[in-house]
Every structure is written in structure tokens, then in C-alpha cells.
Design an enzyme around this catalytic site. Structure first.
Site, PDB file in Angstrom:
ATOM      1  N   HIS A 154       0.856  -1.182   0.000  1.00 41.94           N
ATOM      2  CA  HIS A 154       0.000   0.000   0.000  1.00 41.94           C
ATOM      3  C   HIS A 154       0.891   1.231   0.000  1.00 41.94           C
ATOM      4  O   HIS A 154       1.577   1.520   0.978  1.00 41.94           O
ATOM      5  CB  HIS A 154      -0.904  -0.012   1.237  1.00 41.94           C
ATOM      6  CG  HIS A 154      -1.988   1.026   1.202  1.00 41.94           C
ATOM      7  ND1 HIS A 154      -3.107   0.907   0.404  1.00 41.94           N
ATOM      8  CD2 HIS A 154      -2.128   2.203   1.864  1.00 41.94           C
ATOM      9  CE1 HIS A 154      -3.890   1.963   0.570  1.00 41.94           C
ATOM     10  NE2 HIS A 154      -3.307   2.766   1.455  1.00 41.94           N
ATOM     11  N   LYS A 182     -10.006   7.030  -3.865  1.00 40.36           N
ATOM     12  CA  LYS A 182      -8.989   8.001  -3.467  1.00 40.36           C
ATOM     13  C   LYS A 182      -7.637   7.555  -3.999  1.00 40.36           C
ATOM     14  O   LYS A 182      -7.323   6.362  -3.993  1.00 40.36           O
ATOM     15  CB  LYS A 182      -8.934   8.133  -1.944  1.00 40.36           C
ATOM     16  CG  LYS A 182      -8.041   9.278  -1.491  1.00 40.36           C
ATOM     17  CD  LYS A 182      -8.262   9.617  -0.022  1.00 40.36           C
ATOM     18  CE  LYS A 182      -7.388   8.796   0.880  1.00 40.36           C
ATOM     19  NZ  LYS A 182      -7.387   9.305   2.260  1.00 40.36           N
ATOM     20  N   LYS A 216      -3.488   8.145  -3.704  1.00 39.27           N
ATOM     21  CA  LYS A 216      -2.377   8.680  -2.929  1.00 39.27           C
ATOM     22  C   LYS A 216      -1.353   9.237  -3.902  1.00 39.27           C
ATOM     23  O   LYS A 216      -0.761   8.495  -4.700  1.00 39.27           O
ATOM     24  CB  LYS A 216      -1.743   7.573  -2.079  1.00 39.27           C
ATOM     25  CG  LYS A 216      -2.654   7.031  -0.986  1.00 39.27           C
ATOM     26  CD  LYS A 216      -2.723   7.986   0.188  1.00 39.27           C
ATOM     27  CE  LYS A 216      -3.432   7.364   1.368  1.00 39.27           C
ATOM     28  NZ  LYS A 216      -3.461   8.258   2.534  1.00 39.27           N
ATOM     29  N   ASP A 253      -5.187  12.324  -2.119  1.00 42.22           N
ATOM     30  CA  ASP A 253      -4.556  12.612  -0.828  1.00 42.22           C
ATOM     31  C   ASP A 253      -3.082  12.857  -1.094  1.00 42.22           C
ATOM     32  O   ASP A 253      -2.367  11.976  -1.573  1.00 42.22           O
ATOM     33  CB  ASP A 253      -4.737  11.424   0.120  1.00 42.22           C
ATOM     34  CG  ASP A 253      -4.180  11.690   1.505  1.00 42.22           C
ATOM     35  OD1 ASP A 253      -3.677  12.802   1.753  1.00 42.22           O
ATOM     36  OD2 ASP A 253      -4.236  10.774   2.340  1.00 42.22           O
ATOM     37  N   GLU A 279      -7.057  16.176  -0.284  1.00 42.60           N
ATOM     38  CA  GLU A 279      -6.730  15.989   1.134  1.00 42.60           C
ATOM     39  C   GLU A 279      -5.311  16.448   1.438  1.00 42.60           C
ATOM     40  O   GLU A 279      -4.364  16.005   0.793  1.00 42.60           O
ATOM     41  CB  GLU A 279      -6.912  14.513   1.502  1.00 42.60           C
ATOM     42  CG  GLU A 279      -6.688  14.196   2.957  1.00 42.60           C
ATOM     43  CD  GLU A 279      -7.027  12.745   3.285  1.00 42.60           C
ATOM     44  OE1 GLU A 279      -6.683  12.298   4.395  1.00 42.60           O
ATOM     45  OE2 GLU A 279      -7.619  12.059   2.427  1.00 42.60           O
ATOM     46  N   ASP A 334      -6.341  16.810   7.224  1.00 42.44           N
ATOM     47  CA  ASP A 334      -6.122  15.493   7.833  1.00 42.44           C
ATOM     48  C   ASP A 334      -4.968  15.582   8.821  1.00 42.44           C
ATOM     49  O   ASP A 334      -5.167  15.661  10.025  1.00 42.44           O
ATOM     50  CB  ASP A 334      -5.858  14.443   6.761  1.00 42.44           C
ATOM     51  CG  ASP A 334      -5.572  13.072   7.366  1.00 42.44           C
ATOM     52  OD1 ASP A 334      -5.933  12.856   8.535  1.00 42.44           O
ATOM     53  OD2 ASP A 334      -4.984  12.218   6.680  1.00 42.44           O
ATOM     54  N   LYS A 370     -10.641  11.068  12.692  1.00 48.04           N
ATOM     55  CA  LYS A 370      -9.911   9.834  12.997  1.00 48.04           C
ATOM     56  C   LYS A 370      -9.855   9.652  14.508  1.00 48.04           C
ATOM     57  O   LYS A 370      -9.315  10.507  15.217  1.00 48.04           O
ATOM     58  CB  LYS A 370      -8.494   9.882  12.408  1.00 48.04           C
ATOM     59  CG  LYS A 370      -8.479   9.901  10.890  1.00 48.04           C
ATOM     60  CD  LYS A 370      -7.076   9.874  10.324  1.00 48.04           C
ATOM     61  CE  LYS A 370      -7.108   9.818   8.793  1.00 48.04           C
ATOM     62  NZ  LYS A 370      -5.759   9.816   8.191  1.00 48.04           N
ATOM     63  N   GLU A 429     -13.827   6.210   4.946  1.00 50.60           N
ATOM     64  CA  GLU A 429     -12.717   5.476   4.334  1.00 50.60           C
ATOM     65  C   GLU A 429     -12.386   4.243   5.171  1.00 50.60           C
ATOM     66  O   GLU A 429     -11.233   3.847   5.306  1.00 50.60           O
ATOM     67  CB  GLU A 429     -11.508   6.414   4.261  1.00 50.60           C
ATOM     68  CG  GLU A 429     -10.396   5.960   3.348  1.00 50.60           C
ATOM     69  CD  GLU A 429      -9.261   6.967   3.324  1.00 50.60           C
ATOM     70  OE1 GLU A 429      -8.137   6.560   3.013  1.00 50.60           O
ATOM     71  OE2 GLU A 429      -9.499   8.162   3.619  1.00 50.60           O
TER      72      GLU A 429
END
Length: 373
Positions: free
Chosen positions: A22, A167, A169, A198, A224, A249, A273, A327
Site C-alpha cells: 500500500h 482516493k 495517494k 490525498d 486531502e 487530515d 480519525k 474510508e
């Protein structure tokens, strides 16, 4: 009725394999490491909690090892003998003896809520004020870095009705490369899906000013944390100029940060979060600040396993509105589970249990197998 006391709090590090690497801007995860908290009370009720980081110290101030160490040596000893049903008093004590450590505190608060829910026969959502929905729409991160692979993956998710929010990255590559990648994916998916990015703070303001304009003009819905959390004035300027919504974030490391961001007008969306705020109850304080300021909400994740994901979900289903969905796909990245029943994802959403506590039971055999010794 005699008082129920906290008798034991233990923290365990669990390493679980993932379906694929990831990729984040600052780190590539090859597995996911969870910290599982087991809280035992004098009435024999056990509460389960989780503290999970993304990329350890590459992302933030806590690592799995530091979470376990601080729980074992500082936080747990402070709570032994306290009233297990008085979560407010327990968390105030932790805030008094330890600054920060929000991931560790979140794991403990979750375990207290789970135990209290089991004790009363109520879902955690009911302890947090009461649910107003039973499911939460869940986004999926396309993180292969390969445009054609990401498009194919998104098309598959749409076909099986698992996700329709995606989303990406970005930030580690040159800006033009990332823009081309994102725009191609949005063009391929069209109106069938929401596409978001993001940046994980990787752009400077000069890059972000242009990139946000280009992304917004090409149908990207949400951007983000494009620039450093430290550059507050830059965040305000971006939020005023970007055609796409800007979400904070990394800028939100505490409830106090949320208040400051709202006062400055530094973002139009807040990522919620539980780990970064200090628990499910704490994240709701951030949500109340946002709602009062007219800031939209998004249910974020630290890619927790099932325990942390459902702790977040129980908090999020009490919110009046989650404009940008959630998410909470962390469990879907894992190839192994440590609970007896995996969470239910269908029709683009996570369905939140109505059973007592978090609605989960640890699988002792698998927990023992993946527990770090």
C-alpha cells in the site's frame, strides 16, 4: 450493586499480511501492524481496543512499539482499580498523566466502551448518543501507482458494488506525472464514481495553487492535505482559491487543532480519525466543532483492522451528516482476520453490528498465531 473495577489492561502487537503493498507519499506498507488492547474488569467482562498507525514513525509521533510500551508502563497502571463504567473519569486521568499519545488513549477508550456496552447489552453507538443510520458508505484507495491497473481495479469495485468512491495517494512523484495519472482515471470512470486525492502534505504552496485548480477543473471532488500542516496561512489561501474542496487530515492532531483550523477557515472538510483525537468520544468533540463552523465531515481511517474500524464506525453512525462518506476499508486490505466474524461490506457500505459492545469477538487461535512475541 457493587462497583466494577478495572483489573488488568494488556497491549499486544499483531502483524497481519495485506493483499498488496500500500503506497503512501512517505512510505510503502508491506503489512499492517495493530496494537490490540485487552481490558479485564472485576465482573469478568473483557473490552477490546485497537491502536494502529500508518507507516509507524514515517507518518506520525507514535509507533506500534511506543503505543504498547506507553500503555504497559504508564497508561495501564494509572487505571487499575478505577471504576470501569466511568469512562469519563478514566480518560481524564490519562490526559492528566500523559500528553499526546492519542493512538494509545484511543485504544484504551475503545476497550472501555466495548466492555461497558457488553455489560449493559448495548452497541457502542448507543453509548455515544445513539445511531442515526446502520451503514456507512466506504471509499477505496487505488494505490498501485499504475494508471491502467487502477482503472481496472476501480471498474471491478463498481461492478461488484463494493465501492464507488476512490482516493488516490499522490505527492511522491513529480506533480505533472500525478496530475496526468489522476485525470486519466477520472476520465475513464466519469460520473460513475467520485475520484479524490490525498497528497499527505507533499506539495509546497506554489505547486498546490496550480495543481488544485487543475484537479478541480477536471472533476476531482476532494483534495486531502495538499501542503504542510505547519503552513496554516497557506492552507487558508488554498481553501479560498481551490475549485475542489480542501480537506484537513494531518493538520488535525487533536481536538484543539480542529478548533484552531475552524477559526482560521483553513479547510472546508475535516477528516475524523479516532486515533488522532484520542478515542471515539474525543472524535465526536471534533465533529461538533466542525458542525458548528459549517465544515463538512469525512470518516477517516488509519487503516485499522476490524476492531479499530468498528470503533470508528460506531462513532460515525451517530453523526447527523457525513457529507463525504468514510474510508473505513482497513479490514479489506488484510488477508487474515483475528476476529471470529469479519465486518460486512455490501452495496458500497460497511454495515455496523447492533450486538453488544463493538459487536466483535477475538479468534483466540488466530490472535495467538499473529501476535508478536
Amino acid at each position: 450493586m457493587s462497583q466494577v473495577l478495572i483489573e488488568r489492561i494488556e497491549a499486544f502487537i499483531v502483524d497481519l499480511p495485506t493483499i498488496r503493498p500500500h503506497k503512501l507519499a512517505m512510505h510503502t506498507m508491506q503489512q499492517q501492524t495493530l496494537v490490540i488492547v485487552r481490558l479485564r474488569c472485576s465482573d469478568s467482562v473483557e473490552g477490546i481496543g485497537e491502536g494502529t498507525t500508518i507507516g509507524g514513525l514515517a507518518y506520525g509521533y507514535e509507533s506500534p512499539e511506543s503505543i504498547k510500551c506507553n500503555i504497559d508502563h504508564h497508561l495501564a497502571p494509572a487505571l487499575i482499580g478505577m471504576d470501569a463504567s466511568n469512562i469519563n473519569a478514566a480518560m481524564q486521568r490519562l490526559d492528566k498523566i500523559a500528553k499526546g499519545n492519542t493512538f494509545a488513549k484511543s485504544a484504551i477508550e475503545t476497550s472501555l466502551l466495548d466492555a461497558q456496552g457488553k455489560r449493559l447489552g448495548l452497541p457502542v453507538s448507543e453509548l455515544l448518543g445513539g445511531r442515526v443510520r446502520d451503514s456507512l458508505e466506504v471509499a477505496w484507495t487505488l494505490a498501485s501507482g499504475d494508471t491502467s491497473k487502477d482503472i481496472a481495479e476501480a471498474e471491478c469495485m463498481l461492478e461488484i458494488r463494493r465501492h464507488r468512491i476512490f482516493k488516490l495517494k499522490i505527492g511522491a512523484n513529480p506533480v505533472e506525472h500525478d496530475l496526468k495519472h489522476v485525470i486519466a482515471i477520472k476520465k475513464a470512470l466519469g460520473d460513475k464514481a467520485s475520484v479524490r486525492v490525498d497528497v499527505n502534505q507533499y506539495w509546497d504552496e506554489s505547486q498546490a495553487l496550480r495543481a488544485c485548480q487543475v484537479l478541480g477543473d477536471n472533476g476531482i471532488d476532494l483534495i486531502e492535505q495538499p501542503i504542510s500542516r505547519i503552513n496554516r496561512a497557506g492552507q487558508v489561501r488554498l481553501n479560498q482559491r481551490s475549485p475542489a474542496a480542501i480537506m484537513a487530515d494531518e493538520s488535525i492532531e487533536s481536538v484543539e487543532d480542529a478548533f484552531s483550523l475552524a477559526a482560521d477557515g483553513a479547510a472546508s472538510v475535516f477528516a475524523l480519525k479516532i486515533a488522532k483525537n484520542g478515542g471515539p468520544r474525543a472524535v465526536l468533540r471534533t465533529s461538533h466543532i466542525a458542525e458548528a463552523a459549517g465544515i463538512a465531515l469525512y470518516g477517516g481511517t488509519m487503516l485499522e483492522g476490524t476492531v479499530g474500524t468498528l470503533a470508528s464506525a460506531h462513532a460515525f453512525i451517530t453523526l447527523r451528516q457525513l457529507t463525504w462518506g468514510t474510508e473505513l476499508f482497513g479490514p479489506l486490505l488484510l488477508t487474515e482476520e483475528i476476529v471470529t466474524e469479519a465486518p460486512v461490506y455490501r452495496d458500497f457500505a460497511l454495515h455496523v453490528p447492533r450486538t453488544a459492545g463493538l459487536g466483535i469477538t477475538l479468534d483466540e487461535e488466530r490472535f495467538a498465531r499473529f501476535k508478536r512475541h
